[in-house]
Design a protein around this motif. Structure first.
Motif, PDB file in Angstrom:
ATOM      1  N   ILE A   6      31.105   8.715   7.238  1.00  0.00           N
ATOM      2  CA  ILE A   6      30.005   7.776   7.466  1.00  0.00           C
ATOM      3  C   ILE A   6      28.677   8.532   7.535  1.00  0.00           C
ATOM      4  O   ILE A   6      27.663   8.095   6.976  1.00  0.00           O
ATOM      5  CB  ILE A   6      30.220   6.982   8.773  1.00  0.00           C
ATOM      6  N   LEU A   7      28.673   9.673   8.211  1.00  0.00           N
ATOM      7  CA  LEU A   7      27.459  10.455   8.385  1.00  0.00           C
ATOM      8  C   LEU A   7      27.113  11.262   7.142  1.00  0.00           C
ATOM      9  O   LEU A   7      25.980  11.746   7.005  1.00  0.00           O
ATOM     10  CB  LEU A   7      27.609  11.394   9.590  1.00  0.00           C
ATOM     11  N   VAL A   8      28.075  11.417   6.229  1.00  0.00           N
ATOM     12  CA  VAL A   8      27.821  12.181   4.999  1.00  0.00           C
ATOM     13  C   VAL A   8      27.232  11.291   3.912  1.00  0.00           C
ATOM     14  O   VAL A   8      26.543  11.783   3.009  1.00  0.00           O
ATOM     15  CB  VAL A   8      29.128  12.852   4.500  1.00  0.00           C
ATOM     16  N   ILE A   9      27.438   9.973   4.000  1.00  0.00           N
ATOM     17  CA  ILE A   9      26.963   9.048   2.959  1.00  0.00           C
ATOM     18  C   ILE A   9      25.478   9.221   2.631  1.00  0.00           C
ATOM     19  O   ILE A   9      25.100   9.253   1.453  1.00  0.00           O
ATOM     20  CB  ILE A   9      27.296   7.590   3.346  1.00  0.00           C
ATOM     21  N   PRO A  10      24.572   9.353   3.632  1.00  0.00           N
ATOM     22  CA  PRO A  10      23.153   9.565   3.283  1.00  0.00           C
ATOM     23  C   PRO A  10      22.932  10.800   2.416  1.00  0.00           C
ATOM     24  O   PRO A  10      22.061  10.790   1.533  1.00  0.00           O
ATOM     25  CB  PRO A  10      22.477   9.729   4.656  1.00  0.00           C
ATOM     26  N   TRP A  11      23.716  11.850   2.626  1.00  0.00           N
ATOM     27  CA  TRP A  11      23.584  13.066   1.823  1.00  0.00           C
ATOM     28  C   TRP A  11      24.043  12.817   0.389  1.00  0.00           C
ATOM     29  O   TRP A  11      23.477  13.383  -0.555  1.00  0.00           O
ATOM     30  CB  TRP A  11      24.385  14.205   2.447  1.00  0.00           C
ATOM     31  N   VAL A  12      25.063  11.977   0.230  1.00  0.00           N
ATOM     32  CA  VAL A  12      25.523  11.613  -1.123  1.00  0.00           C
ATOM     33  C   VAL A  12      24.409  10.873  -1.854  1.00  0.00           C
ATOM     34  O   VAL A  12      24.113  11.155  -3.024  1.00  0.00           O
ATOM     35  CB  VAL A  12      26.793  10.738  -1.058  1.00  0.00           C
TER      36      VAL A  12
END
Length: 557
Positions: free
Chosen positions: A79-85
């Protein structure tokens, strides 16, 4: 003079705790952002990979993704990695930032929880400090590298915090309503993620802690009646009934989602170990625990040396630290608050349950796995470390000295685990390998699971390496934390490569023959790897058999 003395007595411990917090935060951040790159594995990389698949599919639960252990990963690192994607920066830094963010949040949450129990600022800070020390390479790897079970610890603290806000001492109705909503929301999400794990990690420890509380309260009629009164209160009964309803809805939702998703097996299929092998398996579970807490020494450590002396001290003292809070519960039971008692008992019931599962089942197959991978016990181990902070005021001076000595030993030896000698060379090797693939124009390939996802993340998804099963019988698709679209015919239009190590090189070559794949057009060796390059995706290209040569028939003239 008296006021100055009082000020120093109050301020110096707090200043010391802040100093210790800065030390452990520096060490943990160094490990997360730098050292762990050398040990980053495919399990740790899954959050990055799944986040990318979620964005690609436009779904919280991608239909082509293979889930394992019946875990739906409802609320996890991805969930927290999605913005980086979305920013196009889905590399190792995204993983490291996410883990560090969760670590900071965890420390703040532990501090807030202990403060709600009326502990001093110093003690509350120490609660966060003791779980951040690098006790062993395995402790660091599991909690601040892969960081899978740090979330469980955080959820457990959250439940305890919510219980505290639902207790009679909170007079604000608004606070109790908010706590009730948060409690039910968290309950639903955790049951939805995996009802079996929820039952093992939360329900059994809850019931066990409740039963032990009643048993230990029997010596005091007033305390016993108080416990029963809280259990029989209308508000508690309504909360329990509502919680049961939410859990039932979560279980139904979990089963409904699983029916539409791809799910492989895993830990949920663990079987009991045969009695003839049980003693060895139990012994390895103990070795695993000792390894996890840093009480095990390496090979050929001289006994008559500083290293040998420290190793022996750890071996005898560290296990005592795990037992001390439990040994003091009965004698201090009536001086502790209900939340403190429940926290300590919950920690030990959960710890004992997971250890017994490791010792008696094939939770991780083979005895060596029980020794090297006792990670499921992580959240309860962290809770026991916090228990020592809670129980500190009940310890005799000698016990305090022993615990302090263990903390000093752990802090003093942590840097050798935070920054081992070999980590820089290992990181350089990994980065150089990715650059070599880039320089050769190779952007899509396959490898065994443990050599796949790590390089995809290291390359910021510029070089996609997907997991595959290699065997002499043929090359098979990996249905374990993978996506079916990676193996489709149109997954790539260019060259495809396969990465093999020394162990799998010969197996791979036999496998492509067994699968009737076309011949590779090129190969090269880089470090421990041999890379085979194919013109097109060989998973969907079959080797064409050469037509037999026509025999020349000579007829008599």
């Amino acid at each position: 003079m008296h006021a100055k003395k009082h000020f120093l007595k109050k301020t110096l411990p707090l200043f010391g705790a802040f100093l210790l917090l800065n030390v452990v935060l520096y060490e943990i951040s160094f490990y997360i952002f730098k050292t762990y790159r050398a040990y980053f594995n495919s399990d740790a990389a899954i959050a990055n990979i799944l986040a990318e698949e979620m964005v690609y599919a436009g779904s919280f639960f991608p239909s082509h993704w293979w889930y394992v252990n019946n875990d739906l990963w409802v609320f996890y690192k991805q969930i927290l990695v999605i913005p980086w994607v979305l920013l196009g920066k889905n590399g190792y830094f995204a993983h490291a930032f996410t883990v560090f963010f969760v670590t900071i949040f965890m420390i703040i949450f532990v501090y807030a929880f202990l403060r709600s129990l009326m502990f001093s600022r110093t003690a509350s800070l120490m609660g966060g400090i003791v779980v951040c020390v690098g006790y062993s390479p395995m402790y660091l790897r599991e909690l601040y590298g892969e960081a899978a079970y740090t979330w469980y610890f955080l959820f457990m603290i959250a439940f305890m915090f919510i219980f505290r806000k639902l207790s009679p001492h909170v007079l604000s109705v608004a606070t109790q309503i908010k706590a009730f909503i948060f409690f039910m929301a968290l309950l639903y999400l955790l049951v939805l993620a995996n009802p079996v794990r929820f039952f093992v990690y939360y329900v059994i420890p809850f019931l066990g802690a409740l039963g032990l509380s009643l048993y230990l309260a029997k010596d005091s009629l007033k305390t016993f009646q108080g416990v029963l009164k809280r259990l029989r209160s209308l508000k508690r009964i309504l909360i329990i009934l509502f919680a049961l309803a939410v859990m039932a809805i979560g279980i139904v939702a979990h089963q409904s989602l699983l029916e539409n998703l791809k799910v492989a097996g895993g830990a949920n299929q663990a079987a009991l170990i045969g009695l003839e092998r049980l003693p060895v398996h139990v012994a390895h579970a103990f070795l695993g625990l000792f390894n996890f807490i840093g009480a095990e020494w390496g090979n050929n450590v001289p006994a008559a040396s500083l290293e040998g002396g420290i190793a022996l001290l750890k071996f005898f003292l560290y296990p005592m630290v795990l037992l001390l809070p439990f040994l003091h519960v009965k004698g201090s039971f009536f001086q502790m608050s209900a939340t403190e008692r429940f926290f300590v008992l919950f920690s030990y019931v959960g710890f004992a349950l997971i250890f017994v599962l490791y010792a008696t089942t094939g939770l991780h197959e083979h005895a060596w796995a029980a020794r090297n991978n006792i990670r499921y016990i992580s959240p309860f181990l962290m809770m026991i470390l916090v228990c020592n902070v809670m129980m500190w005021r009940f310890y005799a001076l000698f016990v305090k000295l022993l615990v302090s000595l263990c903390f000093i030993l752990a802090l003093g030896t942590s840097w050798q685990y935070i920054s081992p000698k070999e980590w820089r060379a290992l990181v350089d090797e990994r980065i150089a390998f990715v650059e070599e693939l880039r320089s050769r124009g190779l952007h899509f390939g396959y490898a065994t699971y443990w050599d796949s996802h790590i390089y995809t993340v290291f390359s910021d998804s510029e070089v996609d390496i997907r997991p595959i099963i290699m065997s002499k019988e043929g090359i098979k698709l990996e249905h374990w934390l993978s996506n079916d679209r990676w193996y489709q015919k149109d997954s790539t239009a260019g060259k495809v490569f396969f990465v093999t190590d020394e162990k799998n090189c010969e197996v791979f070559q036999e496998g492509i023959k067994a699968s009737n794949m076309p011949d590779f057009i090129d190969s090269f060796t880089y470090g421990k790897y041999t890379i085979f390059i194919f013109e097109k995706n060989p998973l969907y290209e079959k080797k064409t058999a050469k037509p037999p040569k026509k025999k020349r028939i000579i007829t008599p003239s």
